[in-house]
Every structure is written in structure tokens, then in C-alpha cells.
Design an enzyme around this catalytic site. Structure first.
Site, PDB file in Angstrom:
ATOM      1  N   ASP A  27      -1.138   6.975  -5.696  1.00 37.41           N
ATOM      2  CA  ASP A  27      -1.318   6.762  -4.158  1.00 37.41           C
ATOM      3  C   ASP A  27      -1.018   7.649  -3.371  1.00 37.41           C
ATOM      4  O   ASP A  27      -1.700   7.998  -2.583  1.00 37.41           O
ATOM      5  CB  ASP A  27      -0.475   5.149  -4.140  1.00 37.41           C
ATOM      6  CG  ASP A  27      -0.660   3.986  -5.208  1.00 37.41           C
ATOM      7  OD1 ASP A  27      -1.690   4.794  -6.489  1.00 37.41           O
ATOM      8  OD2 ASP A  27      -0.055   3.788  -5.413  1.00 37.41           O
ATOM      9  N   LEU A  35      -5.270  -1.504  -2.820  1.00 42.52           N
ATOM     10  CA  LEU A  35      -5.800  -0.701  -1.959  1.00 42.52           C
ATOM     11  C   LEU A  35      -5.089   0.484  -1.845  1.00 42.52           C
ATOM     12  O   LEU A  35      -5.255   0.950  -0.636  1.00 42.52           O
ATOM     13  CB  LEU A  35      -6.766  -0.542  -1.319  1.00 42.52           C
ATOM     14  CG  LEU A  35      -7.628  -1.521  -1.990  1.00 42.52           C
ATOM     15  CD1 LEU A  35      -9.156  -2.321  -0.834  1.00 42.52           C
ATOM     16  CD2 LEU A  35      -8.577  -1.097  -3.310  1.00 42.52           C
ATOM     17  N   SER A  65      -1.336  -0.372   0.382  1.00 39.68           N
ATOM     18  CA  SER A  65      -1.532  -0.127   1.615  1.00 39.68           C
ATOM     19  C   SER A  65       0.235   0.679   1.582  1.00 39.68           C
ATOM     20  O   SER A  65       0.096   1.729   2.476  1.00 39.68           O
ATOM     21  CB  SER A  65      -0.829  -0.980   1.851  1.00 39.68           C
ATOM     22  OG  SER A  65      -0.781  -2.112   1.252  1.00 39.68           O
ATOM     23  N   ASP A 111      -0.637   7.033 -14.980  1.00 37.91           N
ATOM     24  CA  ASP A 111      -0.239   7.687 -13.805  1.00 37.91           C
ATOM     25  C   ASP A 111       1.876   8.484 -14.165  1.00 37.91           C
ATOM     26  O   ASP A 111       2.265   9.130 -14.206  1.00 37.91           O
ATOM     27  CB  ASP A 111      -0.277   7.598 -12.374  1.00 37.91           C
ATOM     28  CG  ASP A 111       0.328   6.238 -11.748  1.00 37.91           C
ATOM     29  OD1 ASP A 111       1.064   5.237 -12.645  1.00 37.91           O
ATOM     30  OD2 ASP A 111       0.630   6.455  -9.984  1.00 37.91           O
ATOM     31  N   TYR A 160       5.658  -4.472 -13.658  1.00 36.80           N
ATOM     32  CA  TYR A 160       5.184  -2.984 -13.204  1.00 36.80           C
ATOM     33  C   TYR A 160       6.787  -2.733 -14.064  1.00 36.80           C
ATOM     34  O   TYR A 160       6.095  -1.693 -15.284  1.00 36.80           O
ATOM     35  CB  TYR A 160       5.218  -2.971 -12.596  1.00 36.80           C
ATOM     36  CG  TYR A 160       4.980  -1.654 -11.888  1.00 36.80           C
ATOM     37  CD1 TYR A 160       3.367  -1.361 -11.915  1.00 36.80           C
ATOM     38  CD2 TYR A 160       5.593  -0.666 -11.858  1.00 36.80           C
ATOM     39  CE1 TYR A 160       3.136  -0.342 -11.694  1.00 36.80           C
ATOM     40  CE2 TYR A 160       5.464   0.450 -12.055  1.00 36.80           C
ATOM     41  CZ  TYR A 160       3.908   1.388 -11.233  1.00 36.80           C
ATOM     42  OH  TYR A 160       3.021   2.605 -10.749  1.00 36.80           O
ATOM     43  N   GLU A 174       9.466   5.428  -2.517  1.00 35.56           N
ATOM     44  CA  GLU A 174       9.421   4.453  -3.117  1.00 35.56           C
ATOM     45  C   GLU A 174       9.994   4.611  -4.453  1.00 35.56           C
ATOM     46  O   GLU A 174      10.294   2.903  -5.031  1.00 35.56           O
ATOM     47  CB  GLU A 174       7.579   4.472  -4.079  1.00 35.56           C
ATOM     48  CG  GLU A 174       7.001   3.143  -4.105  1.00 35.56           C
ATOM     49  CD  GLU A 174       5.630   2.838  -3.931  1.00 35.56           C
ATOM     50  OE1 GLU A 174       4.743   3.076  -2.790  1.00 35.56           O
ATOM     51  OE2 GLU A 174       5.404   1.747  -4.048  1.00 35.56           O
TER      52      GLU A 174
END
Ligand code: GLA
Length: 388
Positions: free
Chosen positions: A166, A121, A123, A32, A215, A154
């Protein structure tokens, strides 16, 4: 939830509740932020935020998970630094809303979530998007802008240079379908999953400390790959712009580690297309194969897997009725997703749980993944899960 809200904040006028789901990414990992393709589906696991106006000029937020209430004067939001805890998500969102020109007014918020934290997942995005809707309390917002704004929260405040997957999945989730998203144009289309199979997310129950710094490293390594490739192909603005064939011709000119990172991204983009095509013709074997190739590429070329995830994938692949499996999300822990024959989940879960416990002394949580609708106001309060 309304009862809990009143207990916490008193009888405070109209209470509205907003829901935003977590997601499982079926394929297209670490593509992404390279403006490539992803195929997430929103989940029934979701974050709920109840909200009502407050009369004292303050923003107050209670997290049920932490059993913690924090509060701020509204006019101090613009000057806050990040705290490094759960409040960074709603505060980051409030700041982005304000700088985008939305009215953020004094309010009390209560947060309840069924998305397991650190599980891959998503959150965080569920919290960002549900907080944004709660802070907006019905002000209209373009849905792509909502996803972008939460991503900015973010990136700018939480400090993670994540892509849009996400937040987009949380906003645009659909019942009965996964979402194929082009992360550059934000064009998306719904992908119906073939009958006869189910997807199970298996939580490794670990999150290695490396996750955050790795990351950042990967984002930088991808940028470095683009800079190298541009010497030969000036029109390449992101790894999205080069085919695997073109890439293999220049791969030798890149430092070996950078070449491996780029190879993952370039091949993963192709695998998303391959998976979606196989989905369309119901080629379950090919779908499974793409999932496994994605995992191997994340494991060896992108190096964001870990012993626990590799063990879960390998165990899943040696279990009957499994077409394929891969790690899902950022990596270094969190979940794998396995594509299994419909109706075999009980047997699958039993075998995985046993093997995993024997190896790591941990009990993996498992979730049968059903696509769910995207972020919205909750009209029927009976659909809100009880406090855990
Ligand atoms: C995290 C990020 C996403 C994406 C995935 C990896 O979930 O938040 O933007 O980069 O990792 O695919």
C-alpha cells in the site's frame, strides 16, 4: 483548503500541501508480506495534508473527517503509546521519521481525504505517506525509504504486520499504469493496461470486526507454512521461494489449514505473472480468468472473503460485459474490483447497485479506477478537492 487552514490556525506563514493516493490492487492479494508479487494501481482518491510551521513547539493535527484537532509537545512524541484512533498513523510516522534521523519540527497540519475508510482502498497508507511528506516539509527523502518508513509506522506503532504494497503504491503511483512490484527486492515495473477495458471498485460498505485479528492469523499461518516446508527445503525463506509444483509435493506434510493458506499465496504469485503476461498481449479473457481464480482462492483457501464480497463478485460475473472480478485489499469487507468492457460502467453500476441493495439493504459506492500519480507536493491548489 488554504482558506480552511487559515480559519483553523490563523494566518500562519507559508502553507504547503502534500498529496498521497489510495490504491486498488488488481491482483496479488496477501502476497506482499510473503515477499511475493503484487499489481496495485494508485487512484485519484487521495489524502491531502496542508502544513505550516508553528511557533510554539507543538505539533497540531486536525482531521476534517473527524472534525477533531489533537496536539502534542514535540518532545513527548517519543514516549507516546498508541491511542487506537486516526492519530496513530501520523504519530507513528513522526516517530519513524525521528528515529530515521529526520528533523520533525513544530507544525500545524490539516488533513482532508477522499479515500473511503475501511474500503480496502488503502486510506491508511494514503494518510501515512501524505503525513510523512507534510512533516518533512520538503526535506529530501529516498522514495523507497519513504515507503518503508511508513510501513514501519504501521507495523511498529499501529500494530498491523502489513506488507509494503500500500505504501509503495501510494509513493510510486503513475498515471496510465499499474505497478508490478516484487515485494522482496522492491524492483518494480509499470504495466500498461490494455484498451477496451475499465476497472471499477465496488464498495460493499461493510468491514467485519474479524479483519484485524484474521490478518495477524494469516501472517502467522504463512510463517508456520514456511517452517514446515523448510524441513524439506531449507533454502525456502518465504512462500515466495517455492513454485506451485514444488509446493504440491510437500503439501501433504503440512496441517490441512496451513496447506490451504500456503496454496493460496503460492498460486497467487503465479497468477500475478499470468495476469501481467495476458495484459501484455491484450488477452482480456485470460486476465478476467486470473481475477476470478484469485477470488476463489481467497474465498476457499485463504478464507478472507465474506458473504457481501462473494455476492458482489458473483453478481458482477453474471453481468454482461464483465471479464472478471475479485475482492481487493485485506478482505472481510471493503471493495471488489471488476474488469469490465469500456463504456459499460453506467449499466454495470446500476445492475450491481440494484442487486446488492435487494440482498443486503446497502447502497454500494463505486469508483471508476484510473491510475494516478504517486505522492507529491501539490503545486496547483485548484486540483485539491473541496471539503466533503
Ligand atoms: C492490506 C495490507 C497490505 C496487504 C493487503 C492484502 O491492505 O495493508 O499490506 O497485505 O492487505 O493483500
Amino acid at each position: 483548503m488554504l482558506q480552511d487552514f487559515k480559519q483553523l490556525y490563523g494566518n500562519a506563514g507559508e502553507i504547503r500541501v502534500f498529496r498521497a493516493p489510495g490504491r486498488v490492487n488488481l491482483i496479488g492479494e496477501h502476497t506482499d508480506y510473503n515477499l511475493g508479487f503484487v499489481l496495485p494501481m494508485a487512484l485519484h482518491l487521495a489524502t491531502y495534508v496542508a502544513v505550516s510551521a508553528s511557533q510554539d513547539g507543538r505539533l497540531r493535527i486536525h482531521s476534517e473527517d473527524r472534525n477533531e484537532t489533537r496536539e502534542w509537545a514535540l518532545n513527548e512524541l517519543g514516549h507516546l503509546g498508541k491511542r487506537g484512533d486516526w492519530t496513530d498513523y501520523p504519530i507513528g510516522v513522526a516517530r519513524e521519521l525521528i528515529s530515521a534521523g529526520f528533523a520533525v519540527t513544530p507544525a500545524n497540519l490539516l488533513i482532508r481525504s477522499t479515500v473511503p475508510e475501511g474500503s480496502g482502498l488503502s486510506s491508511s497508507a494514503a494518510l501515512e505517506v501524505s503525513s510523512a511528506l507534510a512533516l518533512l516539509r520538503g526535506q529530501s527523502v529516498d522514495r523507497k525509504e519513504l515507503a518503508r518508513l511508513c510501513q514501519r509506522a504501521e507495523n511498529n506503532f499501529v500494530g498491523i504486520p502489513s506488507g509494503i504494497m500500500d505504501q509503495f503504491a501510494s509513493v510510486f503511483g503513475e498515471e496510465h499504469a499499474a505497478i508490478q512490484l516484487d515485494c522482496r527486492s522492491l524492483d518494480h515495473r509499470l504495466v500498461q493496461l490494455p484498451g477496451g477495458v475499465e476497472f471499477v471498485a465496488v464498495n460493499s460498505m461493510v468491514k467485519h470486526a474479524l479483519a484485524g485479528s484474521a490478518y495477524h492469523d494469516r501472517v502467522r499461518e504463512c510463517a508456520s507454512a514456511v517452517a514446515h516446508i523448510q524441513r524439506e527445503h531449507p533454502s525456502v525463506a518465504s512462500l515466495r521461494d517455492i513454485s506451485i509444483e514444488q509446493f504440491e509435493i510437500v503439501a501433504g506434510t503440512l496441517p490441512p489449514v496451513i496447506a490451504r493458506r500456503a496454496r493460496h499465496v503460492v498460486s497467487e504469485n503465479a497468477r500475478v505473472e499470468e495476469f501481467v503476461e495476458a495484459c501484455g498481449v491484450g488477452d482480456l479473457e485470460q486476465m478476467g480468468k486470473s481475477l476470478v481464480e484469485s477470488h476463489r482462492s481467497l474465498q476457499h483457501d485463504y478464507e478472507v472473503s465474506c458473504a457481501e464480497l462473494d455476492f458482489l463478485v458473483d453478481t458482477a460475473l453474471s453481468t454482461e460485459g464483465v471479464y472478471g472480478a475479485r475482492m481487493t485489499g485485506g478482505g472481510f469487507g471493503g471493495c471488489i474490483v471488476a474488469m469490465i468492457q469500456a463504456g459499460t460502467s453506467e449499466c454495470f453500476e446500476k445492475q450491481i447497485a440494484q442487486a446488492y441493495h435487494q440482498e443486503f439493504h446497502l447502497n454500494p459506492q463505486m469508483y471508476l479506477c484510473r491510475p494516478s500519480g504517486g505522492a507529491a507536493e501539490v503545486r496547483n491548489f485548484e486540483t485539491i478537492p473541496p471539503k466533503s
